[in-house]
Enzyme design. Structure first.
Site, PDB file in Angstrom:
ATOM      1  N   ALA A  19       0.830  -1.217   0.482  1.00  0.00           N
ATOM      2  CA  ALA A  19      -0.254   0.307  -0.281  1.00  0.00           C
ATOM      3  C   ALA A  19       0.922   1.369   0.024  1.00  0.00           C
ATOM      4  O   ALA A  19       0.714   2.128  -0.248  1.00  0.00           O
ATOM      5  CB  ALA A  19      -1.131  -0.058   1.688  1.00  0.00           C
ATOM      6  N   HIS A  20       1.933   1.111   0.939  1.00  0.00           N
ATOM      7  CA  HIS A  20       3.082   2.622   0.850  1.00  0.00           C
ATOM      8  C   HIS A  20       3.558   2.695  -0.597  1.00  0.00           C
ATOM      9  O   HIS A  20       3.868   3.275  -1.258  1.00  0.00           O
ATOM     10  CB  HIS A  20       3.951   2.801   1.445  1.00  0.00           C
ATOM     11  CG  HIS A  20       3.553   3.089   2.882  1.00  0.00           C
ATOM     12  ND1 HIS A  20       2.951   1.980   4.460  1.00  0.00           N
ATOM     13  CD2 HIS A  20       4.207   3.326   4.039  1.00  0.00           C
ATOM     14  CE1 HIS A  20       2.258   2.403   5.489  1.00  0.00           C
ATOM     15  NE2 HIS A  20       3.152   3.106   5.048  1.00  0.00           N
ATOM     16  N   LYS A  21       3.703   1.382  -0.862  1.00  0.00           N
ATOM     17  CA  LYS A  21       4.629   1.893  -3.051  1.00  0.00           C
ATOM     18  C   LYS A  21       3.280   2.129  -4.056  1.00  0.00           C
ATOM     19  O   LYS A  21       4.084   3.329  -4.285  1.00  0.00           O
ATOM     20  CB  LYS A  21       4.463   0.213  -3.025  1.00  0.00           C
ATOM     21  CG  LYS A  21       5.596  -0.031  -4.788  1.00  0.00           C
ATOM     22  CD  LYS A  21       6.420  -0.943  -4.646  1.00  0.00           C
ATOM     23  CE  LYS A  21       7.790  -1.199  -5.826  1.00  0.00           C
ATOM     24  NZ  LYS A  21       5.667  -0.499  -6.921  1.00  0.00           N
TER      25      LYS A  21
END
Length: 502
Positions: A349-351
């Site tokens: 999700a961060h990527k």
């Protein structure tokens, strides 16, 4: 001598994986209880209390001890005289047992295995393939060790080849000191010495399945060089002061297990694999009389722990009112009870959020003034809002932290273990805060989550972003708005000189 059926091996593996998902081994419960009783650091003692209460809740509710229900590690010893009706490869048979074990409607286990490690990393969906090792041994039976190994502790595995005159204890202690708390101590160290690179690591993994007997060894004293080495490493690692969850304390390891094997005259290979507070393994034997049966541990093994008393001094924090003034009052080591809105988000999700920010696209969730929880939960069953939902290792998000804090206005991050220098600098720069939940207490944590709904990136499965509503979720302040970290100050305070330095 009966025929050992393929179906019996499949059923036994499936049942074993379910069994270890919610039952700790009895020796582990006893060792953790003893460590809890003698712990002197209140924060570490409270963390171990959560682990023990979570363990008991999981045993009673038959739900996973940890949200990372692990890769299935299966070691099979086949007697050369064993009679079987197998028609498929052993890998296929064990994979079928794994598939059935992880896909039970009553207790679904999180699938964490990706089929293409350096490509798309697509999840297999059923946690196959299992990690299978096989031995042909004397006899007419099949012995099987089944373990579920989580990524947090597995990622801390280390290998080296020392000179023949090298000091194994020195290398192990120096290495453990660099591991941080991502392996969720207190746990067990598995050490393999000898053979070659792959043999040493296999020995280390097998050592983790041996009974925990450190208390007995301490009482009677060592009887050989291996036991002397176990005691030395045990004392020296605990003297590091790392403590439960890296908060500082008396106990970092519950036991040290060592297996050795002959090696080349020019080599001294050493493998090190830690096992976390979600230690999960079981052994069974098939002799042709049917599938294995497993006996639950007695509930009276668990100590009487009142978490309400342990949390009496906790400060309540409203996640929907995370002002700079409120965050500035937080202190490392402080216990909080969180209520309000909490978003989830892990590596994938961060990527994806960073990629969207790079393209100038709006994010699907507004994180300004909000908190994010690094978690990949287990699927809910029955009337659960969510399945077991413990934290993942936060250092994997370090490289994203500055950008996310700067571009979204995120104020609080929650995970497990320490943050690295880059993240600490970003936290101080943006006056944010980092909190930790107890690794190994996933079911207990999930009981504080009253509602959960996916709000973005649903294609990422357990790594999707969820919006959670939490009530009195227990956490500890790990890093304050000035960048001060309990994972630095805590172990430093509890470090001591070992009794038996090598």
């Amino acid at each position: 001598m009966g025929v050992i059926r393929e179906s019996d091996l499949i059923e036994s593996i499936a049942e074993a994986l379910q069994y270890i998902s919610y039952y700790h081994p009895t020796d582990f419960i006893s060792a953790m209880t003893s460590a809890w009783e003698r712990e002197e650091n209140p924060g570490a003692k409270a963390a171990m209390a959560q682990i023990l209460v979570n363990s008991r809740m999981c045993a009673m509710g038959r739900r996973p001890i940890c949200q990372d229900t692990g890769a299935a590690n299966i070691h099979v010893k086949i007697g050369v005289q064993a009679k079987t009706d197998f028609t498929r490869s052993l890998q296929d048979i064990c994979d079928e047992g794994t598939r059935q074990g992880y896909q039970r409607d009553t207790n679904p286990l999180r699938a964490s295995v990706v089929v293409d490690p350096f490509g798309s990393r697509k999840n297999s969906g059923d946690n196959t393939p299992c990690m299978l090792t096989v031995e042909m041994v004397a006899g007419d039976k099949i012995d099987v060790e089944v373990a579920a190994k989580g990524g947090g502790s597995e990622n801390k595995s280390k290998f080296t080849t020392l000179n023949p005159s090298g000091n194994v204890a020195d290398w192990v202690v120096q290495t453990v000191e660099t591991l941080g708390a991502g392996w969720c101590p207190p746990g067990v160290l598995g050490i393999g010495v000898g053979g070659n690179a792959d043999k040493a690591m296999a020995l280390a993994k097998q050592a983790l399945n041996e009974p925990l007997d450190m208390a007995d060894l301490l009482r009677r004293g060592p009887s050989d060089k291996t036991e002397e080495l176990r005691l030395e490493i045990y004392d020296r690692v605990n003297a590091l002061g790392i403590g439960a969850q890296g908060l500082g304390g008396v106990t970092t390891v519950l036991d040290v297990k060592i297996k050795s094997f002959p090696t080349h005259a020019a080599s001294l290979p050493v493998g090190l694999i830690p096992n976390c507070a979600a230690t999960r393994h079981v052994h069974f034997t098939l002799d042709g009389s049917g599938a294995a049966e497993f006996t639950p541990p007695p509930m009276d093994l668990y100590p009487e722990i009142l978490l309400e008393k342990a949390g009496a001094q906790a400060t309540k924090l409203n996640l929907d009112d995370l002002t700079d003034e409120v965050l500035a009052t937080l202190e490392p080591g402080q216990t909080l009870l969180l209520s309000g809105t909490l978003y989830t988000g892990r590596d994938a999700a961060h990527k994806r959020m960073i990629e969207m920010l790079d393209r100038g696209e709006p994010l699907p969730v507004d994180l300004k003034g909000k908190a994010i929880y690094y978690v990949g939960p287990v699927d809910a069953v029955g009337d659960e809002a969510i399945g077991p939902a413990g934290p993942t290792t936060s250092t994997r998000m370090d490289k994203f932290t500055d950008r996310i804090l700067a571009d979204t206005g995120l104020k609080v991050m929650i995970g497990k273990a320490e943050r690295g220098p880059v993240a600490l600098e970003a936290i101080a720069r943006h006056k944010a805060a980092y909190l930790i939940a107890v690794g190994g207490a996933a079911y207990l944590v999930s009981k504080a989550i009253k509602a959960a709904k996916p709000v973005a990136f649903q294609d990422l499965g357990m790594e999707a972003i969820y919006e959670l509503k939490v009530e009195d979720m227990p956490v500890t302040v790990a890093v304050d708005t000035q960048g001060n970290s309990i994972h630095i100050t805590g172990p430093a305070k509890w470090r001591r000189n070992p009794v038996a330095a090598g």
